[in-house]
Design a protein around this motif. Structure first.
Motif, PDB file in Angstrom:
ATOM      1  N   UNK A  25       0.834  -1.194   0.000  1.00 20.97           N
ATOM      2  CA  UNK A  25       0.000   0.000   0.000  1.00 20.97           C
ATOM      3  C   UNK A  25       0.870   1.247   0.000  1.00 20.97           C
ATOM      4  N   UNK A  26       0.384   2.284  -0.668  1.00 18.56           N
ATOM      5  CA  UNK A  26       1.027   3.593  -0.625  1.00 18.56           C
ATOM      6  C   UNK A  26       0.018   4.601  -0.118  1.00 18.56           C
ATOM      7  N   UNK A  27       0.405   5.351   0.885  1.00 22.17           N
ATOM      8  CA  UNK A  27      -0.446   6.413   1.418  1.00 22.17           C
ATOM      9  C   UNK A  27       0.014   7.742   0.849  1.00 22.17           C
ATOM     10  N   UNK A  28      -0.919   8.496   0.289  1.00 24.21           N
ATOM     11  CA  UNK A  28      -0.619   9.780  -0.342  1.00 24.21           C
ATOM     12  C   UNK A  28      -1.121  10.913   0.546  1.00 24.21           C
ATOM     13  N   UNK A  29      -0.192  11.736   1.005  1.00 23.40           N
ATOM     14  CA  UNK A  29      -0.525  12.899   1.810  1.00 23.40           C
ATOM     15  C   UNK A  29      -0.217  14.159   1.006  1.00 23.40           C
ATOM     16  N   UNK A  30      -1.232  14.974   0.670  1.00 20.96           N
ATOM     17  CA  UNK A  30      -0.973  16.178  -0.138  1.00 20.96           C
ATOM     18  C   UNK A  30       0.024  17.118   0.518  1.00 20.96           C
ATOM     19  N   UNK A  31       0.857  17.745  -0.306  1.00 22.21           N
ATOM     20  CA  UNK A  31       1.804  18.751   0.154  1.00 22.21           C
ATOM     21  C   UNK A  31       1.664  19.981  -0.735  1.00 22.21           C
ATOM     22  N   UNK A  32       1.916  21.178  -0.212  1.00 21.72           N
ATOM     23  CA  UNK A  32       1.880  22.386  -1.033  1.00 21.72           C
ATOM     24  C   UNK A  32       3.189  22.568  -1.759  1.00 21.72           C
ATOM     25  N   UNK A  33       3.226  23.473  -2.717  1.00 19.97           N
ATOM     26  CA  UNK A  33       4.496  23.774  -3.364  1.00 19.97           C
ATOM     27  C   UNK A  33       5.387  24.592  -2.433  1.00 19.97           C
ATOM     28  N   UNK A  34       4.747  25.324  -1.495  1.00 20.00           N
ATOM     29  CA  UNK A  34       5.495  26.062  -0.478  1.00 20.00           C
ATOM     30  C   UNK A  34       4.622  26.179   0.750  1.00 20.00           C
ATOM     31  N   UNK A  35       5.095  25.685   1.869  1.00 22.70           N
ATOM     32  CA  UNK A  35       4.333  25.736   3.113  1.00 22.70           C
ATOM     33  C   UNK A  35       4.051  27.180   3.501  1.00 22.70           C
ATOM     34  N   UNK A  36       2.805  27.440   3.891  1.00 27.88           N
ATOM     35  CA  UNK A  36       2.418  28.784   4.326  1.00 27.88           C
ATOM     36  C   UNK A  36       2.013  29.707   3.202  1.00 27.88           C
ATOM     37  N   UNK A  37       2.194  29.277   1.939  1.00 27.39           N
ATOM     38  CA  UNK A  37       1.812  30.121   0.803  1.00 27.39           C
ATOM     39  C   UNK A  37       1.047  29.267  -0.208  1.00 27.39           C
ATOM     40  N   UNK A  38      -0.154  28.800   0.169  1.00 26.03           N
ATOM     41  CA  UNK A  38      -0.895  27.874  -0.696  1.00 26.03           C
ATOM     42  C   UNK A  38      -1.351  28.476  -2.012  1.00 26.03           C
ATOM     43  N   UNK A  39      -1.388  29.799  -2.103  1.00 25.01           N
ATOM     44  CA  UNK A  39      -1.874  30.429  -3.339  1.00 25.01           C
ATOM     45  C   UNK A  39      -0.754  30.794  -4.304  1.00 25.01           C
ATOM     46  N   UNK A  40       0.486  30.630  -3.879  1.00 24.72           N
ATOM     47  CA  UNK A  40       1.629  30.937  -4.748  1.00 24.72           C
ATOM     48  C   UNK A  40       2.019  29.649  -5.464  1.00 24.72           C
ATOM     49  N   UNK A  41       1.520  29.474  -6.691  1.00 25.83           N
ATOM     50  CA  UNK A  41       1.609  28.190  -7.370  1.00 25.83           C
ATOM     51  C   UNK A  41       2.656  28.149  -8.473  1.00 25.83           C
ATOM     52  N   UNK A  42       3.347  29.229  -8.728  1.00 24.38           N
ATOM     53  CA  UNK A  42       4.284  29.253  -9.849  1.00 24.38           C
ATOM     54  C   UNK A  42       5.723  29.042  -9.393  1.00 24.38           C
ATOM     55  N   UNK A  43       6.409  28.185 -10.145  1.00 25.88           N
ATOM     56  CA  UNK A  43       7.839  27.968  -9.962  1.00 25.88           C
ATOM     57  C   UNK A  43       8.468  28.118 -11.336  1.00 25.88           C
ATOM     58  N   UNK A  44       9.052  29.281 -11.595  1.00 21.71           N
ATOM     59  CA  UNK A  44       9.590  29.535 -12.923  1.00 21.71           C
ATOM     60  C   UNK A  44       8.485  29.421 -13.968  1.00 21.71           C
ATOM     61  N   UNK A  45       8.685  28.559 -14.952  1.00 22.80           N
ATOM     62  CA  UNK A  45       7.697  28.368 -16.015  1.00 22.80           C
ATOM     63  C   UNK A  45       6.739  27.220 -15.727  1.00 22.80           C
TER      64      UNK A  45
END
Length: 312
Positions: A25-45
């Protein structure tokens, strides 16, 4: 950080004393692209679409060094020679996984030197893996993963034990480009006009210049034909970092330099670990980039799966 860096290069147990579980079994726990900034979704391009930390009840899970995503399925390979297959996650939860040795049978290798897979290509009903410590390429028939043969190309024989073949791409015309990991500077790349898993295959020697201080860890092709190159840096001071870069396929000429253009950089506080695997898919006309990390089977590291849309 010292423990983490030691773990990055620590040997992995191939056959721990406990048998694997009846159901992996694999358990999937969601992670943000940056902790504390869930609305900042861009990393370069790149535009962040989702990310998961993966944990398993099966000791064979982890060490992901290459992967192929297709048809809602992730096919990953660990640097201990485990073939790991599981559904693409869409939310938090637990899914069944299939884990087995990539090289089977009575003559299957039992030590890490013969099972250290660092690169993977899947094309139709054929797969190729790059074995780092043997500097070899092996070919398999899918879906049963039946071993068809392999070779240790002469052009790769003098590569240092821990320096390749770290990344491998197959071009649409059947040529291959294989990259040595190197030591953070310009390293060697080889273009094979034919299948490198066939004994006697010859190569054209080229050079690859990664971002300064980085080493290549994986590569794949974008839909437009360019190469997408994943590079990693590990430092006692700054920890884990990664950079994605693109480069056109080089002309078949000895000594040509592959000098990629950076499109995204990952460094703390962004979500990043020992990034070693990249794959590309398409969704609704968008190019999707998948990244995965190698946790080295160490509790201080994570097996991450990150999903992005490439926006240029």
């Amino acid at each position: 950080m010292a423990l983490l860096l030691l773990g990055t290069f620590a040997p992995v147990r191939i056959t721990p004393p406990d048998p694997p579980p009846a159901v992996s079994l694999i358990h999937f726990q969601p992670v943000p692209v940056e902790a504390g900034r869930p609305d900042d979704l861009r990393v370069g391009k790149l535009l962040f679409l989702g990310g998961w930390n993966m944990e398993s009840n099966d000791w064979r899970f982890g060490g992901i060094s290459a992967m192929h995503v297709d048809g809602g399925l992730v096919t990953a390979i660990s640097d201990s020679g485990w073939l790991i297959r599981f559904p693409v996650p869409v939310a938090a939860g637990t899914q069944r996984a299939r884990i087995e040795a990539v090289r089977k049978g009575s003559g299957a290798p039992v030590n890490k030197a013969q099972r250290d897979v660092e690169s993977l290509i899947i094309n139709g009903r054929t797969a190729w893996i790059g074995l780092e410590r043997q500097n070899g390429v092996w070919r398999f028939a899918l879906p049963e993963w039946r071993e068809l043969g392999g070779a240790r190309p002469a052009a790769m024989r003098k590569w240092e034990e821990n320096n390749g073949p770290e990344a491998m791409v197959r071009l649409p015309d059947g040529r291959f480009i294989i990259f040595s990991e190197g030591d953070g500077g310009i390293t060697e790349a080889l273009m094979f006009p034919s299948d490198p898993s066939v004994p006697g295959a010859r190569a054209i020697r080229m050079r690859y210049r990664p971002p300064a201080g980085y080493r290549i860890t994986d590569a794949t092709l974008l839909p437009d034909g360019r190469m997408l190159l994943l590079n990693r840096r590990i430092s006692f001071v700054s920890g884990m970092k990664a950079k994605l870069a693109v480069a056109p396929v080089p002309p078949p000429r000895t000594g040509v330099l592959i000098a990629p253009q950076e499109i995204a950089a990952f460094a703390p506080p962004l979500t990043v670990d020992n990034m070693e695997a990249v794959s590309v898919t398409s969704e609704a006309g968008r190019t999707i980039v998948w990244l995965a990390s190698d946790d080295n089977y160490m509790p201080l590291q994570r097996s991450l799966l990150l999903k992005f849309a490439l926006e240029e």
